[in-house]
Design a protein around this motif. Sequence first.
Motif, PDB file in Angstrom:
ATOM      1  N   ALA A  69      -0.812   3.409   4.937  1.00 54.62           N
ATOM      2  CA  ALA A  69      -1.890   2.651   4.295  1.00 54.62           C
ATOM      3  C   ALA A  69      -1.904   2.896   2.791  1.00 54.62           C
ATOM      4  O   ALA A  69      -2.105   1.964   2.006  1.00 54.62           O
ATOM      5  N   SER A 128      -9.911  -6.521   2.860  1.00 56.77           N
ATOM      6  CA  SER A 128      -9.360  -6.197   4.175  1.00 56.77           C
ATOM      7  C   SER A 128     -10.462  -5.791   5.139  1.00 56.77           C
ATOM      8  O   SER A 128     -10.412  -6.109   6.330  1.00 56.77           O
ATOM      9  N   ASN A 172       0.989   0.974   1.317  1.00 56.90           N
ATOM     10  CA  ASN A 172       0.702  -0.458   1.254  1.00 56.90           C
ATOM     11  C   ASN A 172      -0.321  -0.787   0.174  1.00 56.90           C
ATOM     12  O   ASN A 172      -0.132  -1.729  -0.616  1.00 56.90           O
ATOM     13  N   SER A 173      -1.405  -0.014   0.112  1.00 55.91           N
ATOM     14  CA  SER A 173      -2.481  -0.301  -0.839  1.00 55.91           C
ATOM     15  C   SER A 173      -2.009  -0.151  -2.280  1.00 55.91           C
ATOM     16  O   SER A 173      -2.207  -1.039  -3.123  1.00 55.91           O
ATOM     17  N   GLU A 231      -3.820  -0.305   6.481  1.00 55.39           N
ATOM     18  CA  GLU A 231      -4.362  -0.441   5.125  1.00 55.39           C
ATOM     19  C   GLU A 231      -5.720   0.240   5.128  1.00 55.39           C
ATOM     20  O   GLU A 231      -6.418   0.246   6.150  1.00 55.39           O
TER      21      GLU A 231
END
Length: 272
Positions: free
Chosen positions: A71, A212, A74-75, A224
């Motif tokens: 996460a 999100s 990705n972030s 995420e």
Amino acid sequence: MIRERERIPASVWLALAFLVLLLAVMLLAEPITHHDPTEMDLAHKLEGHSAAFLLGTDDYGRCIFCRCVFAVRNSIGIAFSVELVSVLIGMILGMFAAWFGGWFDQIFNLVSNALMSFPSVILIMLIVAFLGASTRNIILAMLLVDWIWYARISRSLTLSQKERKYVQAAKLSGAGTGTILLRHITPGILSQMAVQFTLSLGSVILGLAGFSFLGIGIQRPTPELGVMISDGCGLIRTNFSVLLWPGLLLFLVVLDFNVLGEWQSTRLRKKA
């Protein structure tokens, strides 16, 4: 007179150390995790801390530690990409608008004023509502909105820089527009753009998590931080750790970039 060496606050050292740790985690995500962050295993759902699951598991049996690692990657990866493209587009358009003026600058001001008349969050939500909720569309929506802030800053700084004596001297010496913008204007505005870039990273990561969380950003089962916080809200009374770890991680990541951005901003003001 010898300039006294600048002292870097302890908070900045901590922020830099945490940033190095984040980068290491992002680069070594696969080697340091032993579970698929999207694979469900209901036989191990809502387990506590253990050697196999360092931070326990969620209600689908997925390893919270592994999901947090991916996460973060990705972030930060998405936020960095969005801001990098935004700063490049905004910086170039702002410089051109300030340098050429005329109809180009008028169109630029018209578009920028129109975009800035809407709250950024509402505008992004409208774009995603029109295009549909997906990872690609939230990235596109954030790009369409974020570049304008860099463009406005770039235009303002370029208007100031173009009146400097060294720029006028370059024009008189016959230097072309591209050479002046690249060699003389860009170095003069780059530090301010870097400060804005660092400060904006935290805001973009927080905004991405918020979208999100609402279901219009990164889509499940992709790990995420906002998605994980949303999943953990339903378990706040029965298994608080599912919500705790992604929430704490989001707080620390945003705080880290804010501390570094504020430090850059303070240094820039002292040099001015």
